[in-house]
Design a protein around this motif. Structure first.
Motif, short mmCIF file in Angstrom:
data_model
loop_
_atom_site.label_atom_id
_atom_site.label_comp_id
_atom_site.label_asym_id
_atom_site.label_seq_id
_atom_site.Cartn_x
_atom_site.Cartn_y
_atom_site.Cartn_z
N LEU A 120 0.81 -1.23 -0.11
CA LEU A 120 -0.32 0.53 -0.09
C LEU A 120 0.83 1.45 0.18
O LEU A 120 0.21 2.45 -0.80
N ALA A 121 1.67 1.13 0.56
CA ALA A 121 2.44 2.94 0.79
C ALA A 121 3.35 2.85 -0.98
O ALA A 121 3.67 4.10 -1.03
N VAL A 122 3.98 1.84 -0.96
CA VAL A 122 4.39 1.85 -2.72
C VAL A 122 3.40 2.23 -4.23
O VAL A 122 3.64 3.58 -4.26
N LEU A 123 2.16 1.80 -3.57
CA LEU A 123 0.67 1.96 -4.43
C LEU A 123 0.04 3.44 -3.84
O LEU A 123 0.72 4.38 -4.68
N VAL A 124 0.54 4.12 -2.84
CA VAL A 124 0.48 5.32 -2.43
C VAL A 124 1.22 6.57 -3.44
O VAL A 124 0.91 7.87 -3.96
N TRP A 125 2.47 5.69 -3.30
CA TRP A 125 4.12 6.48 -3.51
C TRP A 125 3.64 6.53 -4.71
O TRP A 125 3.84 7.90 -5.63
N TRP A 126 3.14 6.06 -5.68
CA TRP A 126 3.36 5.34 -7.35
C TRP A 126 1.85 6.56 -7.45
O TRP A 126 1.91 7.02 -8.60
N ARG A 127 0.67 6.61 -7.23
CA ARG A 127 -0.17 7.31 -7.65
C ARG A 127 -0.11 8.70 -7.28
O ARG A 127 -0.51 9.69 -7.71
N GLN A 128 1.08 8.93 -6.18
CA GLN A 128 1.51 10.75 -5.93
C GLN A 128 1.92 11.16 -7.31
O GLN A 128 2.19 12.25 -7.31
N ARG A 129 2.58 9.69 -8.18
CA ARG A 129 4.01 10.27 -9.19
C ARG A 129 3.16 10.37 -10.11
O ARG A 129 3.09 11.39 -11.06
N GLU A 130 1.98 9.72 -9.60
CA GLU A 130 1.12 9.71 -11.25
C GLU A 130 0.23 10.67 -11.06
O GLU A 130 0.24 11.34 -12.57
N ALA A 131 -0.21 11.58 -10.35
CA ALA A 131 -0.97 12.74 -9.97
C ALA A 131 0.07 14.08 -10.43
O ALA A 131 -0.24 14.75 -11.26
N THR A 132 1.26 14.04 -10.00
CA THR A 132 2.12 14.94 -10.39
C THR A 132 2.97 14.59 -11.69
O THR A 132 3.37 16.23 -12.38
N GLY A 133 2.69 13.40 -12.26
CA GLY A 133 2.84 13.10 -13.76
C GLY A 133 4.35 12.97 -13.62
O GLY A 133 4.70 12.83 -14.76
N SER A 134 5.53 13.04 -12.58
CA SER A 134 6.60 12.86 -12.08
C SER A 134 6.92 11.41 -12.66
O SER A 134 6.79 10.15 -12.47
N GLY A 135 8.30 11.61 -14.11
CA GLY A 135 8.37 10.36 -14.36
C GLY A 135 7.23 9.51 -15.19
O GLY A 135 8.07 8.05 -15.55
N THR A 136 5.93 8.87 -15.26
CA THR A 136 4.96 8.63 -15.31
C THR A 136 4.55 8.80 -16.88
O THR A 136 4.18 7.81 -17.71
N GLY A 137 5.30 9.98 -17.59
CA GLY A 137 4.51 9.94 -19.26
C GLY A 137 3.19 10.74 -19.16
O GLY A 137 2.54 10.97 -18.03
N ASN A 138 2.19 10.36 -19.81
CA ASN A 138 0.72 10.38 -20.24
C ASN A 138 0.15 9.08 -19.14
O ASN A 138 -0.82 9.42 -19.29
N ARG A 139 0.43 8.41 -19.15
CA ARG A 139 0.01 6.91 -18.66
C ARG A 139 -0.36 7.14 -17.05
O ARG A 139 0.38 7.42 -16.62
N THR A 140 -1.91 6.35 -17.08
CA THR A 140 -1.58 6.27 -15.71
C THR A 140 -2.44 5.06 -15.23
O THR A 140 -3.41 4.84 -15.84
N TYR A 141 -1.96 4.44 -14.42
CA TYR A 141 -2.50 3.08 -13.82
C TYR A 141 -3.52 2.44 -13.06
O TYR A 141 -4.36 1.91 -12.56
N LEU A 142 -3.19 4.15 -11.83
CA LEU A 142 -4.22 4.11 -10.76
C LEU A 142 -4.27 5.23 -10.22
O LEU A 142 -5.39 5.46 -8.84
N ALA A 143 -5.33 5.58 -11.47
CA ALA A 143 -6.47 6.62 -11.44
C ALA A 143 -6.43 7.81 -10.60
O ALA A 143 -6.98 7.67 -9.42
N PRO A 144 -5.19 8.40 -10.53
CA PRO A 144 -4.79 9.68 -9.47
C PRO A 144 -5.86 10.55 -9.60
O PRO A 144 -5.44 11.09 -7.95
#
Length: 171
Positions: free
Chosen positions: A96-120
């Protein structure tokens, strides 16, 4: 692992798990619930939670080493059985800690490009993550409390007096 500086490694390592797992659990809830904390602490907590996952087997292995070198009691048996469950608290916290972190990355667009997997941007996904974080963190903290309590009972039951010694100047 046997000893560290003449002491059983387990008695030293266990303190790290007893402190770091509940800390990670509290940070998980904090980062799941509070966006400002998520932005600042989600990455740190993901690393902390993964470190706890690595530390738990080292600690339980050191505990098994120690178990073979102390008298066998029912209290010790209870503690070792409970100790074997620690990994089942550590892994869900880390996931869950990794999911929360990854979702935060997706929300800010850092390092994920335009793809989102965790519906930030999804409130529903956020609510599910918050609920899971609270449940997993609570279970982890309760589980580590039970393991630690059983270890303290195994170590100290019958090994101290409730009456203070009267052999010199003590406060």
């Amino acid at each position: 692992m046997g000893t560290v500086n003449g002491l059983p490694a387990h008695v030293l390592l266990v303190h790290a798990v007893v402190v770091l797992l509940p800390l990670s659990a509290l940070l998980l809830v904090l980062t799941a619930v509070w966006p400002a904390a998520r932005a600042r602490l989600a990455g740190t907590n993901a690393l902390l939670a993964l470190a706890v996952v690595a530390l738990v087997p080292v600690t339980t292995s050191a505990g098994e080493w120690l178990e073979r070198r102390v008298p066998s009691t029912a209290l010790l048996h209870d503690h070792t059985e409970l100790g074997d469950t620690a990994i089942f608290y550590a892994i869900p916290l880390a996931v869950l800690a990794v999911l929360v972190w990854w979702r935060q990355r997706e929300a800010t667009g850092s390092g994920t490009g335009n793809r989102t997997y965790l519906a930030p941007g999804s409130t529903a996904v956020t609510r599910v993550l918050v609920a899971l974080a609270v449940i997993v963190a609570g279970a982890g903290m309760y589980g580590i409390y039970r393991i630690g309590d059983s270890g303290a009972r195994a170590s100290w039951t019958g090994n101290f007096s409730t009456t203070a010694r009267n052999d010199g100047p003590h406060d």
